[in-house]
Design a protein around this motif. Structure first.
Motif, PDB file in Angstrom:
ATOM      1  N   ASP A 123       0.829  -1.206   0.000  1.00 22.94           N
ATOM      2  CA  ASP A 123       0.000   0.000   0.000  1.00 22.94           C
ATOM      3  C   ASP A 123       0.865   1.259   0.000  1.00 22.94           C
TER       4      ASP A 123
ATOM      5  N   VAL B 195       2.233   1.757  -3.526  1.00 22.69           N
ATOM      6  CA  VAL B 195       1.155   2.217  -4.405  1.00 22.69           C
ATOM      7  C   VAL B 195       0.911   3.710  -4.216  1.00 22.69           C
TER       8      VAL B 195
ATOM      9  N   GLN C 137      -3.476  -0.831  -7.038  1.00 25.64           N
ATOM     10  CA  GLN C 137      -4.038  -1.404  -5.819  1.00 25.64           C
ATOM     11  C   GLN C 137      -4.657  -2.770  -6.093  1.00 25.64           C
TER      12      GLN C 137
END
Length: 243
Positions: free
Chosen positions: A132, A135, A226
């Protein structure tokens, strides 16, 4: 032929308006403008040029990223050995792809998490956090220079309006100086002033359109990254279940 006839023929041969220009000349408007209006026009022109450079470079960059990401993902999901696949693409342009950076970060965390005693839930949480983070970082990098387009889109009309107001003030000053309120006195200054507004809109409109479009592109690319990260996380999670 009398002198009067000669004058009539000469007058008939001249263009309508006594040789006055038949269209606006932006260069002449700039050269005849007040110094403050000139500075405004120059700043708006520079902002417009820089904005178009960002628009063109961003479009090319997104096209390259999409093509590279399509090829990388297609080959990635076919690979039997992810480590070997990633090592084979550790150099060159492939390594700079955002999707490749997500994989590299996940594999690095994977090696640290399974190096000793395996904590499955902790490893899953760490893998998700690492991916995450990458990203979000890559999405910020992709949309970094778009802030300039947003600034130009919101500020340029007001900068142009400032040049317009200043030019009109200068026109009224000329009326006072010459004690003449005829249109011939105020028209040039007003034309130059309105030209500043036109340039402001010329700089702002493409910037606003491009910013809205590219913001959508960045959001879509972030969602794509994602989805890839979630799918890869599920793959690694299944590997953890087998340990």
């Amino acid at each position: 032929m009398t002198d009067l006839s000669l004058l009539s023929l000469a007058a008939a041969s001249l263009p309508a308006g006594g040789g006055a220009p038949s269209h606006l000349d932006p260069l002449a408007l700039f050269m005849n403008a007040d110094i403050v209006v000139k500075c405004v026009l120059a700043a708006l022109a520079a902002a417009s040029v820089w904005g178009w450079m960002i628009i063109l470079s961003f479009g090319i960059r997104v096209s390259v990223l999409r093509r590279g990401s399509d090829e990388y993902e297609a080959e990635f999901w076919k690979a039997r050995d992810i480590d070997a696949f990633q090592n084979a693409r550790s150099g060159g342009k492939t390594a700079d792809l955002p999707v490749a950076k997500v994989v590299s970060a996940a594999l690095s965390e994977w090696r640290r998490s399974v190096g000793g005693k395996v904590d499955r839930e902790g490893a899953r949480a760490r893998l998700a956090a690492v991916m995450d983070s990458v990203v979000a970082q890559e999405s910020e990098r992709l949309g970094d220079r778009l802030n300039f387009l947003a600034t130009v889109g919101s500020v340029a009309p007001f900068v142009g309006l400032f040049g317009t107001v200043w030019g009109i003030m200068n026109s009224f000053f000329q009326i006072g100086q010459q004690q003449n309120s005829s249109l011939a006195v105020v028209a040039p200054g007003i034309s130059e002033a309105l030209f500043a507004t036109a340039i402001g809109l010329f700089a702002a409109i493409p910037a606003v359109i491009a910013y809205n479009r590219f913001s959508h592109v960045v959001n879509g690319f972030e969602a794509r990254l994602q989805r890839f990260a979630d799918r890869f996380h599920a793959t690694l999670s299944r590997e953890l279940d087998g340990m």
